[in-house]
Structures are given as structure tokens and as C-alpha cells.
Enzyme design. Structure first.
Site, PDB file in Angstrom:
ATOM      1  N   ARG A  41       0.809  -1.214   0.000  1.00  6.98           N
ATOM      2  CA  ARG A  41       0.000   0.000   0.000  1.00  6.98           C
ATOM      3  C   ARG A  41       0.846   1.269   0.000  1.00  6.98           C
ATOM      4  NH1 ARG A  41      -5.399   0.333   0.700  1.00  6.98           N
ATOM      5  NH2 ARG A  41      -6.509  -1.636   1.053  1.00  6.98           N
TER       6      ARG A  41
ATOM      7  N   GLU B  50      -2.574  -8.121   4.047  1.00  7.92           N
ATOM      8  CA  GLU B  50      -4.029  -8.114   4.144  1.00  7.92           C
ATOM      9  C   GLU B  50      -4.571  -9.440   3.635  1.00  7.92           C
ATOM     10  OE1 GLU B  50      -5.733  -4.674   2.322  1.00  7.92           O
ATOM     11  OE2 GLU B  50      -4.183  -3.319   3.101  1.00  7.92           O
TER      12      GLU B  50
ATOM     13  N   GLU C  39     -10.069  -1.266  -5.553  1.00 10.75           N
ATOM     14  CA  GLU C  39      -9.302  -0.374  -4.692  1.00 10.75           C
ATOM     15  C   GLU C  39      -7.911  -0.142  -5.252  1.00 10.75           C
ATOM     16  OE1 GLU C  39      -8.165   0.456  -0.056  1.00 10.75           O
ATOM     17  OE2 GLU C  39      -9.875  -0.779  -0.648  1.00 10.75           O
TER      18      GLU C  39
ATOM     19  N   ASP D 288     -11.908   6.895 -11.522  1.00 11.41           N
ATOM     20  CA  ASP D 288     -12.151   8.321 -11.285  1.00 11.41           C
ATOM     21  C   ASP D 288     -11.125   9.120 -12.074  1.00 11.41           C
ATOM     22  OD1 ASP D 288     -13.092  10.685 -10.343  1.00 11.41           O
ATOM     23  OD2 ASP D 288     -12.161  10.517  -8.362  1.00 11.41           O
TER      24      ASP D 288
ATOM     25  N   HIS E  40     -18.963  -6.609   1.572  1.00 12.89           N
ATOM     26  CA  HIS E  40     -18.218  -7.441   0.625  1.00 12.89           C
ATOM     27  C   HIS E  40     -18.208  -6.675  -0.696  1.00 12.89           C
ATOM     28  CE1 HIS E  40     -18.023 -10.792   3.350  1.00 12.89           C
ATOM     29  NE2 HIS E  40     -19.342 -10.885   3.445  1.00 12.89           N
TER      30      HIS E  40
ATOM     31  N   CYS F  20     -16.629  -7.096  -3.349  1.00 14.63           N
ATOM     32  CA  CYS F  20     -16.584  -7.915  -4.565  1.00 14.63           C
ATOM     33  C   CYS F  20     -17.984  -8.239  -5.066  1.00 14.63           C
ATOM     34  CB  CYS F  20     -15.825  -9.214  -4.305  1.00 14.63           C
ATOM     35  SG  CYS F  20     -14.128  -8.971  -3.730  1.00 14.63           S
TER      36      CYS F  20
END
Length: 927
Positions: A581, A614, A625, A682, A893, A895
Site C-alpha cells: 500500500r 491483508e 481499490e 475516477d 463485501h 466484490c
């Protein structure tokens, strides 16, 4: 022209009377073809009634066969069956032959014991069959056939029995005048029926006067230029697999209309002036139809409906069995006349005649479709829009009046398929007749496109330790290739693209089956993938989704087979990215660059992202993400790769960026992967970026949207009424600043700083200025960006399916946040219903959120704060119960778009818990 006078009112040939029945009529090629058809049908009739004479015959449709299934049938029924066997091309017995075969006379019960020719009886049977199909009364047709027989048996004809060669505007006006004086419209109605029942008569009617007819130069302008450069021919080869779908023509017709030896296609040439190359006097046709509509106390609707119904069935037979267009190019006039019929969109036409006409139109060769495009492209926009509206109504009426199932799908409806092909011709007529880009610009774009394709081809074949894989180019629309135009080359079509979209059709279409027909290159099934202009962006996106998924599965299958056979240098079955990250860009750049160098084809595998430390398993949400984090960092103004325009709120490439090509290639790959994996980003680019991705170059028209203030100033410069040289003293150079803020000048052409812009050269200045800003100044950055995008999408049908505006929707999603539609489409699980108190409280809280809070909630629930194509109702959100009232925060969730919501007792507690969840959520874990 008629050889008789207008006041001879009783000399008209009855409706349905064939011109071939007159003994002294000249034999045209169309007559010969129909005579051959009559002979063949006569052989079928003889086979059904008399047999071939062989006792051991095995043909179940032969009277001599023990297996004959139609014994003791009526003569007229036999004639109808003979016509059906002819249409189906059923094999004749070997002992029957056209050569030397004499069709015996038969006695029909309706002839009063008199002998009739077999062809006459067959004509009666055909009319009865047509009447059975249309549900109309047969008295008039039987009377017509009887009259036809009596004319033939007369041996000689009187002045009142002379052949009707054509109909003119003057003759129609004379008939109208005669009918008005008699107080009866029967003669005029019979004339209308005669015209539409006989294609030869209709195609030769309302022709231009000899002085307006085609000259040799006009004919040459319609033919293929045989001296055309071979390179251009190679560029017009039909798309593989499209022949069975689009080109129903035979070899002779293709050669006539431009199909070269070896399969090359030469585009039809546009008509230099209005209606040039057309033998039909369109204005005369319109005046005649207009006068018919103004006649008082008359109704010619039924005459037109019945005439078009009979004509359409004849057209279908002609186009299936004969090369009628090769024999008489005037055959195209029939389609021009039919589309001029008034009230073609009335319910009387839509329920009976127009579907049969569209069914016949689907058989029209692609070469003739191109000819119609050139003709209709000269029509006024209002007239073309009216034609589009008529066919749209036909499609809609058939869609809503039919019950569609998985076994009875829209693709199998022949009238709808024909209407779609007719709409395609109108669509390209709107394109060709619209505001097309300059030929010089299109030529430059094609050169650039070839260079880009060669670069991508070299890049994709440069994998290390991997066998080069044959690239499958995306399919292209065959009619577009024939015409040599692309929809994207037209900025302002005659009819807006939105007017061609049919939402009823889009809702009824089974896109998975339609895509299967598209992929099956040998399939004769109709597919709307070649008619995507009729579909909504959401439905087309579904087709693209199927294409991407199937490509992913093929890549996975290839990798598995390669691993089994080679068992060394194992190829991954997925595109796996392991990301930290805190180092998203570095890790993504290294991973993707290594993959691109090793085997670029791996970019087309299904993406799986894993964040270190994660436990989230990527079923779509983790990838969302990842894309968001990459976009946020790459478009950070501190990095300097893009500049942000406060006026348009869009990003543009920074020509002075210090970043290398790899960073811009990474953004292109990310954009391609997002579309490929159905993820919305975006990203805010001006429309010119998406046009350039589809192969276009930026122009002054694009500058109006990407740099509106500058474009407005240049527009004022173009409109200045004085002498611009004296007023502005502007040379052919502009001022630019480097990355350190220092001012420099840039010559727009050689020696530009010494050349002053004049009134005559100011348009050139504006064009060069726009070209520099949108193309040349960012050429290095955009080429790297486009290369990354093409590495993922080079085999995708994106260019065929979508306009630039729709590409923006694929990338950014919709801009409307309709949460009421989302509430209506949401499903509930775990004991919740739409009437549960906590659910009612939940939607009240959501509606009270600010726009920014709503975006945060979407990000928390779905992994993206963007609205999918088609609106929020397409999210398929599920809200599930997650235990009774507690202090637990809501979870999701991402997904699967599932929100786990505890059953909070009060609205205030729900608001507090939900705000905390959407404000401080980050990362993935296991529940």
C-alpha cells in the site's frame, strides 16, 4: 411511358397481370429470369400431379413414388406446393428436365372445364398462398388470374390490351382526373395494385427524362476504379467471418459492384451532386404520393398495404433465386419508391406489409446497400429522420407485441433482422451525408494508425522465451469497410446517433446468445453486434464483458496447456499483482513492466491483486481499490504528469513532465485493464483523449472542449472583420513555457516567426495552433499512453461498438447519482425486507447524506464511488442482516456489492455507526 391516351380509362391491365403474358412484349432479362422460374415451378407442378414415370422413385414429392404424401390434392393446392418447393430448392426427380420438357395443360376446377396452362394455375396457386399468408380475400386475385388467361388465349390483342411498360407522373395525374370526372376511384386503385404487384413495372416507372438519364461518365463514376492502387484494395478486405452475416450477394453481382479478384473491396464513390447516378425521378414520386394523400374522400391505404405485401414476397423470391440486380440495376428503384410511401409508419403497414418488406430487404447484397447509402445520404435531414422513425416504430411494435423467451429470441425474427439492416443503411447514410472530417486529415490518421498497429504488433511479439502468438485483429463492420468510412469520422451526422438507439430492442435482446452468434464466424445467425448503433451503451458493455471474459478464459486455457506440454518456464494462469500500500506506483510499475517485457499477452489474463499484509481475496473488490489508489497517485499534481484545468475540471498531458515513457505507458495499461476487467475509474480527461485513443487527431473542434477560453479567443480571431495583419501583427509562432517557467517561442511552421498571419492564412494558423497543442506538443507522452492502452485492448471490438462519448462512460461511469433507482433495485437477505424498520431508516439516512457522503458510502459498499453504465440500478446491491442491535460497525463485501447491516434500534445510532464506517474504512480483512 404509356402508348395509349389518358382518356382510355378501361384499358388498364388488371392487377397482377404479368407483362410476360403479352405475346408481342419485348423479352427483357428480368422476363427471361421469371420465365425460367415459371418453367421450374411448372416442373415441380408436373412432378406433384403427374410424376416422373419411374415406379421406384424415392422422392416423397413425386406422384410416381410409393412414398408420395400428397395424393388426391387439389390442382390449386398442388400449384401452391410447387411454389413452396421452388422456394426451398427441393431436388427434382432426375427424369425431369427443362430441356425438351413440355408442361401439359391441366384442367382446373375453377376454369369451368377449360384448359389452363400450368403456369397459369401455378400463378393462381401462388396468389392463393399469398392470400393465406396475408389473410386477404382472394376474389380479386382469382379474377385477375382468369383475366390473364383470357388475354393469353385471345391470340391477338386490341388497343385496350397493350402492354404497360411504365407509369409516369403525367399518366397518374390523367388517371386521377378521369376518376374524378367519373366519380369512381377503382381505376386508380387498380393502377396502384398493378404497379406494386409487378416489380418490372415499378422499377421502370417514374424514370427521369432522357435528358436527365445517366451519361457514360455517370455510369463510370458508379463503377469500381480498376486502376485503384493495390494497397488500398488490401485495406478493404472484408472482415473475417462477416460474409455469411452481411454479404448475401453472389460472385457476379459482387464483381459488378466492385468486389475485385482475391476478395478486395473498393468503396463506392460518393455522388458529387444530389441524386446523381439515380435513374428514378424522386421528386416526381413524391409529388405523386403527395397528391394521392390530398385526394378528398378517398383511402388508398389498403391499396398500398396489399400492393407492398405482394411486392415484398416477390422481392424475397427474386433476391433468393435470381441475380436480378445483375440483370437490371434499376431494381434498386423499387426500394427507393417504397421508402417514399406516405404513412409507412402507420399501424396498417407496421402489422402486415412493412415487416415483409424488411424481410426481403435483409437479402439485399451489401453492394446494393452501399448504393442506397450513397443515395439516401443526399436526402434532407428531416426526410432521413422520418425514415428512421418509421423503421424504429416497426422494431418497437414487433418487440412489444411478441413474447420473447430463451428459445424464441429477437435474433430469429426475420423482419426485425431486416429492419436492423435497413436501419444500418440509414445510419451510414446519415454518416456519409453529415459533416465528415477532411480527407487530408483522415489520410493522416490512417498513416498514424498503421504506424501504431505496427508498433503494437512488434511489441506483442517481443516476449522472451515465448512462442509468438498470432494476433486476432478486431472485427470491423463490413458495410463500413465497403463504404470506406468510419462513424467516428463524422462529427455531425444528419440524424443524431441517439435517434437510432432502440431501448425496447436492447431490453429484449439476449446478449449472451447474440455474442455467441458474433463469435461463431461460420454461423448464419443474425447478430446485433454488427448493428450496435441500435443498442444502449449498457447492453453494448455487456457484449464487451462477454468478449473480455472469453478472452481471459482462452488465455488461461492456453497457459494451462503450455504448462502441461512444456513443464518448464511455467506461464501464470492469471495476471497476479502483489502490491504494498505504501508503494503502489513503484510495485505496479515494476510488475507491469516485467510482464510487458516477458509476455505482453499475459496482460489479457484475469487480474488478481493482493495487498501485502491483508487477507482480502480478490473477487473484484480488491482490484477496484488497487485501481483507485493508482489513479489517485498518478494524477497527483505534485507528480507533474498531468496538468489540471480549473475551467473544465479535466486533466491534460504535461508536455514538460520529467516522468519517463514508462509512467505514461503504465497509465495506458491501467486504463485498458480497467475496461478489460469492468472497473470504473475516477479519471477526468477531455473528450479529445478518447477520440485520439480511437485513432483520431485533435483539431480546433476538440480545442473548444479541452481549452474553451483559448478556443473562444481563436474563434474571435477568425471572425475579426478587419485586417488581422495590421491589427494583431501575429506571426506563425506562439509562446510556451518550459518546466522551469522560462518563456520560449515555438514556430508553427518553418520560418514562422518571420511570416505574419493574414486574413487568408488565419485559418491555417488556428489549425496549426490546435495541432500543436493537442498533438505535437504531447506526442511523446500520448504515444506511450496509447501504447499501454493498446497492449490490453488491441483485439477488443471497442472501436466497432462504441463512440468516444461511450468510451468515457466505460472509463468513468455515469454522472447521475439516482439513489431512488438504487433503492428500488436493491435486494434484501437474512430476514430483511424493504418494509423492515431498519431498512426504512437506512434509506432515509442515505437520502439525507451530502453528495460527498454518498460517494463515500458507495466506495465503502462497492469498492468504487463511480456510477456504473446504466445508473445505480445496475449495481445489484444486497443488504443483509448482520445480527441484532449491537455496537458493531456495518461491513461490506465489495466484490459482490453486499452490505452487512446490524439491526440497529434507532435511526440516530444507525447514522452514527454508518458515518464512522464510511469515514475510517481502509484495507481488507477477514470477518
Amino acid at each position: 411511358m404509356f402508348s395509349k391516351k389518358a382518356d382510355e380509362k378501361e384499358v388498364e391491365r388488371p392487377v397482377g397481370q404479368s407483362s410476360a403474358s403479352f405475346s408481342d412484349a419485348p423479352i427483357h432479362s428480368g422476363d427471361r429470369m421469371r420465365q425460367t422460374a415459371a418453367n421450374l415451378i411448372g416442373l415441380y407442378y408436373h412432378q406433384l400431379t403427374e410424376g416422373c414415370g419411374e415406379k421406384d422413385c424415392t422422392n416423397e414429392f413425386c406422384a410416381s413414388s410409393p412414398r408420395f404424401c400428397l395424393r388426391d390434392i387439389d390442382k390449386n393446392v398442388a400449384a401452391a406446393k410447387a411454389l413452396e418447393l421452388f422456394r426451398c430448392k427441393n431436388p427434382l426427380c432426375n427424369h425431369l428436365s427443362l430441356k425438351g420438357k413440355v408442361i401439359q395443360s391441366v384442367v382446373s376446377p375453377t376454369s369451368g372445364g377449360k384448359a389452363e396452362s400450368a403456369s397459369s394455375c401455378i400463378s393462381t396457386g401462388k396468389q392463393k398462398l399469398d392470400m393465406q399468408m396475408s389473410g386477404t380475400s382472394g376474389g380479386a386475385a382469382l379474377a385477375s388470374c382468369t383475366t390473364s388467361s383470357s388475354f393469353s388465349s385471345a391470340g391477338k390483342k386490341t388497343e385496350k390490351q397493350r402492354k404497360l411498360d411504365s407509369v409516369t407522373e403525367k399518366y397518374v395525374n390523367d388517371v386521377i382526373g378521369s376518376c374524378q370526372s367519373e366519380g369512381s376511384w377503382r381505376t386508380l386503385i387498380r393502377l396502384i395494385g398493378s404497379m406494386f404487384y409487378n416489380p418490372e413495372l415499378l422499377m421502370n416507372s417514374f424514370l427521369k427524362e432522357p435528358t436527365e438519364a445517366l451519361t457514360k461518365e455517370d455510369i463510370r463514376s458508379m463503377e469500381v476504379d480498376e486502376d485503384k492502387d493495390q494497397d488500398d484494395q488490401e485495406g478493404m478486405v472484408p472482415a473475417e467471418g462477416a460474409e455469411s452475416e452481411e454479404d448475401t450477394d453472389n460472385e457476379e453481382t459482387d464483381m459488378l459492384y466492385g468486389l475485385k479478384d482475391g476478395g478486395g473491396i473498393a468503396p463506392a464513390k460518393p455522388a458529387p451532386s444530389q441524386h446523381e447516378g439515380v435513374t428514378l425521378d424522386l421528386e416526381s414520386v413524391r409529388r405523386v404520393f403527395g397528391r394521392l394523400c390530398l385526394l378528398p374522400d378517398t383511402d388508398f391505404q389498403s391499396a398500398f398495404v396489399n400492393g407492398l405485401l405482394n411486392l415484398s414476397k416477390t422481392l424475397e423470391t427474386d433476391l433468393q433465386a435470381f441475380n436480378v440486380l445483375m440483370a437490371n440495376p434499376n431494381y434498386i428503384n423499387i426500394f427507393l419508391i417504397v421508402m417514399e410511401i406516405p404513412s409507412l409508419d402507420s399501424i396498417e403497414f407496421l402489422e402486415s406489409a412493412t415487416p415483409y418488406f424488411c424481410k426481403a430487404f435483409r437479402l439485399l447484397p451489401i453492394s446494393c446497400q452501399a448504393q442506397l447509402v450513397r443515395i439516401w445520404s443526399t436526402y434532407p435531414a428531416d426526410r432521413l429522420r422520418s425514415m428512421v422513425r418509421s423503421i424504429q416504430q416497426l422494431i418497437t411494435v414487433r418487440i412489444i407485441s411478441t413474447s420473447w423467451t430463451r428459445s424464441n429470441i429477437v435474433n430469429d425474427d426475420e423482419p426485425i433482422a431486416g429492419a436492423a439492416k435497413l436501419m444500418k443503411v440509414l445510419y451510414y447514410a446519415s454518416i456519409v451525408g453529415g459533416c465528415l472530417d477532411a480527407p487530408e486529415l483522415v489520410a493522416a490518421e490512417k498513416i498514424q494508425e498503421k504506424e501504431t498497429e505496427a508498433s503494437i504488433q512488434e511489441l506483442m511479439q517481443g516476449a522472451i522465451l515465448h512462442e509468438p502468438k498470432e494476433r486476432t485483429p478486431p472485427k470491423e463492420d463490413p458495410l463500413a469497410r465497403w463504404l470506406g468510412v468510419r462513424p467516428i469520422d463524422c462529427r455531425e451526422p444528419l440524424v443524431a446517433n441517439e435517434d437510432f438507439v432502440n431501448e425496447s430492442l436492447s431490453d429484449a435482446l439476449e446478449m449472451d446468445k447474440d455474442y455467441t452468434y458474433y463469435r461463431a464466424e461460420s454461423s448464419s445467425k443474425f447478430t446485433f453486434m454488427y448493428h450496435s448503433f441500435l443498442l444502449t451503451t449498457s447492453v453494448k458493455n455487456t457484449g464487451l464483458f462477454f468478449d473480455n471474459r472469453i478472452r481471459m478464459m482462452n488465455e488461461r486455457r492456453s497457459a494451462m496447456v503450455q504448462n502441461i506440454l512444456i513443464q518448464e518456464n511455467l506461464s501464470p494462469t492469471y495476471l497476479r499483482l502483489r502490491i504494498r500500500r505504501d508503494h503502489v506506483i513503484d510495485d505496479a510499475l515494476v510488475n507491469l513492466e516485467m510482464i510487458a517485457m516477458d509476455n505482453p499477452q499475459d496482460l489479457k489474463k484475469q487480474l488478481f491483486v493482493e495487498f501485502e499484509g491483508e487477507m482480502g481475496i480478490d473477487e473484484g473488490g480488491v482490484s477496484k481499490e488497487f485501481f483507485q489508489l493508482v489513479v489517485e497517485e498518478l494524477f497527483n499534481p505534485d507528480i507533474g504528469m498531468f496538468t489540471y484545468d480549473d475551467e473544465t475540471h479535466t486533466f491534460w498531458f504535461n508536455p514538460m513532465s520529467f516522468e519517463n515513457d514508462g509512467q505514461f505507458t503504465l497509465i495506458g495499461i491501467v486504463l485498458g485493464l480497467a475496461i478489460y476487467n469492468n472497473v470504473i475509474l475516477d479519471i477526468h480527461f477531455p473528450m479529445v483523449v478518447y477520440r485520439k485513443l480511437l485513432g483520431k487527431l485533435g483539431t480546433f473542434e476538440d480545442l473548444k472542449f479541452s481549452h474553451p477560453s483559448l478556443a473562444a479567443g481563436l474563434q474571435d480571431f477568425l471572425r475579426y472583420e478587419g485586417d488581422v495583419a495590421d491589427a494583431f501583427e501575429q506571426p506563425f509562432c506562439i509562446g510556451v513555457r518550459d518546466v522551469f517557467g522560462s518563456a520560449h517561442t515555438h514556430n508553427l511552421k518553418d520560418g514562422g516567426d518571420q511570416i505574419i498571419v493574414t486574413n487568408e492564412t488565419r485559418k491555417e494558423f488556428v489549425d496549426l495552433y490546435s495541432d500543436f497543442l493537442l498533438n505535437k506538443s504531447v506526442e511523446k507522452q500520448f504515444r506511450a499512453f496509447q501504447r499501454g492502452f493498446q497492449m490490453v485492448t488491441d483485439e477488443s471490438p471497442i472501436k466497432m461498438l462504441f463512440h468516444p462519448e461511450e468510451i468515457e462512460l466505460l472509463v468513468c461511469g455515469c454522472k447521475q447519482f439516482d439513489f431512488e433507482a438504487l433503492e428500488s433495485a436493491t435486494e434484501y437477505d437474512g430476514g430483511y425486507t424493504k418494509d423492515s424498520q431498519v431498512i426504512r431508516n437506512f434509506w432515509e439516512v442515505i437520502q439525507e447524506f451530502t453528495l460527498e457522503q454518498k460517494r463515500q458510502w458507495l466506495q465503502f459498499t462497492t469498492g468504487s464511488d463511480r456510477v456504473p453504465i446504466g445508473g445505480l440500478s445496475k449495481l445489484r446491491l444486497i443488504i443483509a442482516r448482520n445480527g441484532s442491535d449491537s455496537d458493531r460497525l456495518p461491513t461490506s463485501h465489495t466484490c459482490f456489492n453486499v452490505l452487512l447491516l446490524p439491526e440497529y434500534r434507532t435511526k440516530e445510532k444507525l447514522l452514527e455507526r454508518l458515518l464512522k464506517a464510511i469515514t475510517y474504512s481502509k484495507g481488507f480483512g477477514m470477518l
